[in-house]
Design a protein around this motif. Structure first.
Motif, mmCIF file in Angstrom:
data_model
loop_
_atom_site.group_PDB
_atom_site.id
_atom_site.type_symbol
_atom_site.label_atom_id
_atom_site.label_comp_id
_atom_site.label_asym_id
_atom_site.label_seq_id
_atom_site.Cartn_x
_atom_site.Cartn_y
_atom_site.Cartn_z
ATOM 1 N N CYS A 58 -28.842 44.257 -33.339
ATOM 2 C CA CYS A 58 -29.042 43.091 -32.293
ATOM 3 C C CYS A 58 -29.890 42.020 -32.991
ATOM 4 N N ARG A 59 -29.301 40.834 -33.197
ATOM 5 C CA ARG A 59 -30.100 39.777 -33.905
ATOM 6 C C ARG A 59 -29.542 38.640 -33.514
ATOM 7 N N PHE A 60 -30.326 37.442 -33.881
ATOM 8 C CA PHE A 60 -29.685 36.157 -33.888
ATOM 9 C C PHE A 60 -28.485 35.848 -34.701
ATOM 10 N N ASP A 61 -27.850 35.038 -34.392
ATOM 11 C CA ASP A 61 -26.825 34.513 -35.215
ATOM 12 C C ASP A 61 -27.130 33.065 -35.447
ATOM 13 N N SER A 62 -28.113 32.471 -34.790
ATOM 14 C CA SER A 62 -28.604 31.376 -34.813
ATOM 15 C C SER A 62 -29.943 31.411 -35.947
ATOM 16 N N LEU A 153 -17.456 47.230 -17.955
ATOM 17 C CA LEU A 153 -16.967 48.371 -18.818
ATOM 18 C C LEU A 153 -15.362 48.458 -18.320
ATOM 19 N N PRO A 154 -14.897 49.217 -19.341
ATOM 20 C CA PRO A 154 -13.441 49.278 -19.055
ATOM 21 C C PRO A 154 -13.249 50.425 -18.058
ATOM 22 N N HIS A 155 -12.086 50.537 -17.458
ATOM 23 C CA HIS A 155 -11.731 51.542 -16.219
ATOM 24 C C HIS A 155 -10.761 52.747 -16.864
ATOM 25 N N ILE A 187 -16.330 51.332 -28.920
ATOM 26 C CA ILE A 187 -15.046 50.457 -28.123
ATOM 27 C C ILE A 187 -15.405 49.345 -27.952
ATOM 28 N N GLY A 188 -14.566 48.330 -28.769
ATOM 29 C CA GLY A 188 -14.997 46.915 -28.592
ATOM 30 C C GLY A 188 -15.495 46.337 -29.968
ATOM 31 N N THR A 189 -14.888 45.082 -30.209
ATOM 32 C CA THR A 189 -15.234 44.666 -31.751
ATOM 33 C C THR A 189 -15.468 43.218 -31.507
ATOM 34 N N GLY A 190 -16.453 42.664 -30.523
ATOM 35 C CA GLY A 190 -16.853 41.207 -30.265
ATOM 36 C C GLY A 190 -18.155 41.233 -31.025
ATOM 37 N N ALA A 191 -18.713 39.897 -30.919
ATOM 38 C CA ALA A 191 -19.812 39.817 -31.668
ATOM 39 C C ALA A 191 -20.902 41.138 -31.572
ATOM 40 N N THR A 192 -20.893 41.818 -30.384
ATOM 41 C CA THR A 192 -22.047 42.863 -30.257
ATOM 42 C C THR A 192 -21.438 43.978 -30.942
ATOM 43 N N GLY A 193 -19.967 44.453 -30.872
ATOM 44 C CA GLY A 193 -19.562 45.498 -31.335
ATOM 45 C C GLY A 193 -19.659 45.456 -33.045
ATOM 46 N N VAL A 194 -19.411 44.041 -33.670
ATOM 47 C CA VAL A 194 -19.437 44.146 -35.088
ATOM 48 C C VAL A 194 -21.073 44.222 -35.344
ATOM 49 N N THR A 383 -18.120 46.323 -24.673
ATOM 50 C CA THR A 383 -16.947 45.673 -24.136
ATOM 51 C C THR A 383 -17.187 44.439 -23.237
ATOM 52 N N GLY A 384 -18.266 43.910 -23.597
ATOM 53 C CA GLY A 384 -18.556 42.711 -23.114
ATOM 54 C C GLY A 384 -18.943 42.348 -21.829
ATOM 55 N N PHE A 385 -18.888 40.939 -21.241
ATOM 56 C CA PHE A 385 -19.498 40.711 -19.891
ATOM 57 C C PHE A 385 -18.701 39.950 -19.000
ATOM 58 N N ASP A 386 -18.990 40.050 -17.708
ATOM 59 C CA ASP A 386 -18.476 39.174 -16.837
ATOM 60 C C ASP A 386 -19.259 37.616 -17.153
ATOM 61 N N GLU A 504 -10.297 41.067 -18.734
ATOM 62 C CA GLU A 504 -9.122 41.916 -18.229
ATOM 63 C C GLU A 504 -9.801 43.234 -17.140
ATOM 64 N N ASN A 505 -10.888 43.512 -17.489
ATOM 65 C CA ASN A 505 -11.655 44.582 -16.834
ATOM 66 C C ASN A 505 -12.128 44.098 -15.236
ATOM 67 N N ILE A 506 -11.821 42.836 -14.964
ATOM 68 C CA ILE A 506 -12.290 42.341 -13.739
ATOM 69 C C ILE A 506 -10.795 41.814 -12.925
HETATM 70 P P1 NAP Z 1 -16.754 40.141 -26.147
HETATM 71 O O1 NAP Z 1 -16.896 39.142 -27.313
HETATM 72 O O2 NAP Z 1 -16.330 39.794 -24.803
HETATM 73 O O3 NAP Z 1 -16.275 41.448 -26.731
HETATM 74 C C1 NAP Z 1 -15.870 42.561 -26.107
HETATM 75 C C2 NAP Z 1 -14.923 43.594 -26.882
HETATM 76 O O4 NAP Z 1 -14.527 44.455 -26.079
HETATM 77 C C3 NAP Z 1 -13.962 42.775 -27.348
HETATM 78 O O5 NAP Z 1 -13.201 43.488 -28.416
HETATM 79 C C4 NAP Z 1 -12.702 43.195 -26.389
HETATM 80 O O6 NAP Z 1 -11.247 43.361 -26.789
HETATM 81 C C5 NAP Z 1 -13.227 44.696 -26.036
HETATM 82 N N1 NAP Z 1 -12.786 45.171 -24.651
HETATM 83 C C6 NAP Z 1 -13.175 44.601 -23.497
HETATM 84 N N2 NAP Z 1 -12.648 45.386 -22.604
HETATM 85 C C7 NAP Z 1 -12.011 46.394 -23.316
HETATM 86 C C8 NAP Z 1 -10.978 47.469 -22.760
HETATM 87 N N3 NAP Z 1 -11.006 47.704 -21.486
HETATM 88 N N4 NAP Z 1 -10.722 48.451 -23.732
HETATM 89 C C9 NAP Z 1 -10.859 48.106 -24.954
HETATM 90 N N5 NAP Z 1 -11.724 47.081 -25.385
HETATM 91 C C10 NAP Z 1 -12.163 46.378 -24.614
HETATM 92 O O7 NAP Z 1 -18.177 40.771 -25.780
HETATM 93 P P2 NAP Z 1 -19.402 40.773 -26.857
HETATM 94 O O8 NAP Z 1 -19.076 41.395 -28.004
HETATM 95 O O9 NAP Z 1 -20.678 41.626 -25.952
HETATM 96 O O10 NAP Z 1 -20.218 39.492 -26.873
HETATM 97 C C11 NAP Z 1 -20.171 38.420 -26.047
HETATM 98 C C12 NAP Z 1 -21.162 37.502 -26.452
HETATM 99 O O11 NAP Z 1 -22.536 37.760 -26.563
HETATM 100 C C13 NAP Z 1 -20.702 36.589 -27.574
HETATM 101 O O12 NAP Z 1 -19.724 36.108 -27.752
HETATM 102 C C14 NAP Z 1 -21.836 35.920 -28.098
HETATM 103 O O13 NAP Z 1 -21.912 34.740 -27.196
HETATM 104 C C15 NAP Z 1 -23.156 36.882 -27.429
HETATM 105 N N6 NAP Z 1 -23.773 37.717 -28.589
HETATM 106 C C16 NAP Z 1 -24.608 37.028 -29.310
HETATM 107 C C17 NAP Z 1 -24.970 37.507 -30.461
HETATM 108 C C18 NAP Z 1 -25.912 36.854 -31.252
HETATM 109 O O14 NAP Z 1 -26.535 35.859 -31.178
HETATM 110 N N7 NAP Z 1 -26.364 37.317 -32.243
HETATM 111 C C19 NAP Z 1 -24.907 39.061 -30.688
HETATM 112 C C20 NAP Z 1 -24.008 39.578 -29.842
HETATM 113 C C21 NAP Z 1 -23.363 38.906 -28.753
HETATM 114 P P3 NAP Z 1 -10.421 42.228 -26.740
HETATM 115 O O15 NAP Z 1 -10.896 40.737 -27.627
HETATM 116 O O16 NAP Z 1 -9.100 42.621 -26.867
HETATM 117 O O17 NAP Z 1 -10.492 41.520 -25.256
#
Ligand code: NAP
Length: 550
Positions: A58-62, A153-155, A187-194, A383-386, A504-506
């Motif tokens: 976990c770190r800045f992207d800014s 969370l997923p369901h 599970i999940g490949t958004g900014a956090t998962g990556v 899996t991200g946020f509401d 889609e989790n909501i």
């Molecule tokens: P996110 O971008 O919403 O990514 C969630 C991931 O989980 C996506 O890959 C999504 O797939 C997957 N997912 C969600 N529900 C699922 C399910 N039921 N089954 C399988 N996969 C599921 O969330 P996040 O990665 O936590 O990032 C959120 C935001 O936080 C970022 O966009 C950013 O603004 C912020 N953040 C910032 C930093 C930083 O500044 N360094 C770091 C991390 C996060 P789909 O794409 O198919 O929906």
């Protein structure tokens, strides 16, 4: 704190909810004015997102020095960042340093979960009810509850039956989690998962990544900051903050002044090679403006990045799975990474495309997809946020005439005025509310602006003895229309991500919602400045029951 008694004065003039980046700054600003302000925070300590998110990587992207507060020369002079993109622990230390420096803790109460907020028309005050049934009455409320603070969370069937450790990244344990040699699922490949995947790939015994839709990721290019470099940054803060104030995203990087169409294809490629090698978000927000609006330009740059993925990932079949097909580069939040794609070259890292072989259930031992079951010691839900509205929806918020905020926003878009006000909810100011600028802009650069503006409004209110402030229905409608028009111009309107209000989790969130202002920081600032300079004509203000003309 006292039981609600409407015959007595409110407990506080202003109650701020949240002690993260926004709440801390709001507390400082109001205290400077001598306004009676109190802060409540759900967690056991301050820091908000940086207190909560403790997952590896976990770190800045800014750039760190664009993320710190800009208001205090003393803080700027005393604090040193150790990396261009600092990690979570350093950022949390920074926020504690600021809080100690300004002696903020004495006005913050921790462990306060808000259950409900109720406006009383007769007294123009808000009653905040906490989970332990205590109440706090205040004239004004400022919500600083975060844009990404309600994890989802997923369901899947059987999630509770898993015998190993499992957690959402937002709820990563405070005590160290030893992943060395473990079988781990992400599970999940958004900014956090990556970030998690890149950080743990080398140390775990086996890593399986469950990917639904890939994201366009790009290199962060982080590096340490030497003492000399930090001295140079310190000497340059005025220019750094002036530059951030001038760019749409509040970053050091602004759009390239040239048009995509002015350059030949080989010149564009040369420019993009330079961008790809540069740190931070430059390859996103420092690109041609057309990348965000013009399909051809976006497709060409997306293909450039796809080729980079193909170069970095050895197995061509895996590389193709990592290339997004449903959206172009930059129309969703771009995860910045350090050796993310290279993780898939490790022999003990597998990628499972769950569009192809969906997850059927979580078992006692692991994860079962339509073709096989894999066993794990740890499952990480990234899996991200509401996002944006989630933190509000988790509180029962009742405004004037008994209207419920969740219901008002569920009907259509979460319309607001400037992301700060909602019609029908007087004396309630949001920092980071929907349709504001903070989701699209380097967060502190946006919230300093909003917070300063709210502070100016509260000074005006105090100086004029005003008891009730509310946005007019016309002003809110005009702002929400402007928000919608910006979406119409941008390719991001087509992507299903939190930028377009999907989750889609909501239930009910499988539709587009206009949740962010995409007009950029300078335009947003101008709107705030004009409203204040003109004496807040879009706000209805009353004193002892009579309307005060602006
Ligand atoms: P996110 O971008 O919403 O990514 C969630 C991931 O989980 C996506 O890959 C999504 O797939 C997957 N997912 C969600 N529900 C699922 C399910 N039921 N089954 C399988 N996969 C599921 O969330 P996040 O990665 O936590 O990032 C959120 C935001 O936080 C970022 O966009 C950013 O603004 C912020 N953040 C910032 C930093 C930083 O500044 N360094 C770091 C991390 C996060 P789909 O794409 O198919 O929906």
């Amino acid at each position: 704190m006292s039981p609600t008694d409407e015959t007595t004065a409110p407990d506080h003039e202003v109650l701020v909810i949240g002690a993260g980046v926004s709440g801390l700054y709001q507390l400082h600003r109001l205290r400077e004015l001598g306004i009676d302000v109190h802060v409540i925070e759900r967690a056991d300590d301050l820091g908000g997102t940086w207190y909560q998110n403790r997952y590896p990587g976990c770190r800045f992207d800014s750039e760190s020095y664009t993320y710190g507060y800009s208001f205090s020369d003393e803080i700027l002079a005393e604090w040193s960042w150790s990396e261009h993109f600092a990690g979570q622990d350093e950022t949390l230390r920074y926020l504690n340093f600021v809080a100690d420096k300004l002696d903020l803790r004495r006005d913050i109460e921790f462990g306060c979960t808000v259950e409900s907020l109720t406006f009383d028309d007769a007294t123009s005050t808000w009653t905040t009810r906490l989970a332990d049934d205590r109440t706090i009455r205040s004239r004004f409320l400022v919500t600083a509850i975060g844009v990404l603070s309600a994890p989802t969370l997923p369901h899947y069937e059987g999630m509770d039956s898993f015998r190993g450790d499992s957690f959402h990244t937002f709820d990563w344990p405070h005590e160290p989690v030893d992943l060395v040699g473990k079988r781990v699922a992400v599970i999940g490949t958004g900014a956090t998962g990556v970030q998690v995947i890149s950080a743990i790939a080398e140390q775990v015994g086996h890593l399986t990544v469950y990917q639904r839709r890939p994201n366009w990721c790009a290199p962060l290019h982080n590096r340490p900051i030497s003492e000399q470099e930090m001295d140079a940054i310190r000497a340059d803060y005025d220019r750094i903050f002036a530059r951030c104030a001038d760019t749409p995203g509040g970053f050091l990087h602004g759009p390239d002044p040239r048009s995509f169409h002015d350059l030949a294809a080989d010149e564009r490629r040369e420019f993009w090679e330079r961008l790809y090698a540069s740190p931070g978000f430059e390859k996103w927000v420092g690109n041609f403006r057309e990348i965000f609006m013009d399909e051809d330009a976006n497709a060409e740059f997306s293909e450039f990045v796809a080729d980079k993925i193909r170069e970095r990932v050895h197995d061509p079949a895996v590389a193709e799975k990592l290339i997004p097909r449903d959206h172009g580069f930059g129309v969703q939040r771009v995860p910045l990474e350090t050796r993310y794609y290279e993780a898939y070259n490790l022999p003990h890292v597998d990628l499972v495309d769950i569009e192809e072989t969906p997850i059927v259930e979580i078992t006692e031992q692991g994860v079962r997809t339509s073709d096989t079951e894999r066993e794990f010691d740890v499952i990480v839900y990234a899996t991200g946020f509401d996002a944006v509205t989630g933190a509000f929806d988790r509180i029962e918020i009742t405004g004037a005439d008994g209207r419920n905020l969740r219901d008002v926003w569920a009907a259509a878009d979460p319309d607001t005025y400037l992301g700060i006000f909602v019609h029908g909810f007087p004396n309630l100011f949001m920092i980071g509310g929907p349709q504001g600028s903070s989701s699209t802009i380097n967060f502190p650069r946006s919230i300093e602006l909003t917070t300063d503006w709210i502070t100016g409004l509260l000074r005006h209110v105090r100086d004029h003895g005003i008891e009730r402030v509310e946005v007019t229905v016309e002003a809110q409608a005009a702002w929400a229309d402007e928000v919608r028009r910006w979406y119409e111009r941008m390719l991001l309107r087509r992507a299903k991500s939190w930028f377009t209000g999907y989750n889609e989790n909501i239930e009910g969130r499988d539709r587009m919602r206009h949740v962010m202002y995409n007009g950029g920081l300078p335009r947003y600032r101008k709107r705030l400045e004009t409203a204040a300079a003109e004496g807040y004509p879009t706000l209805a203000m009353t004193r002892s029951g009579s309307r005060v003309d602006a």
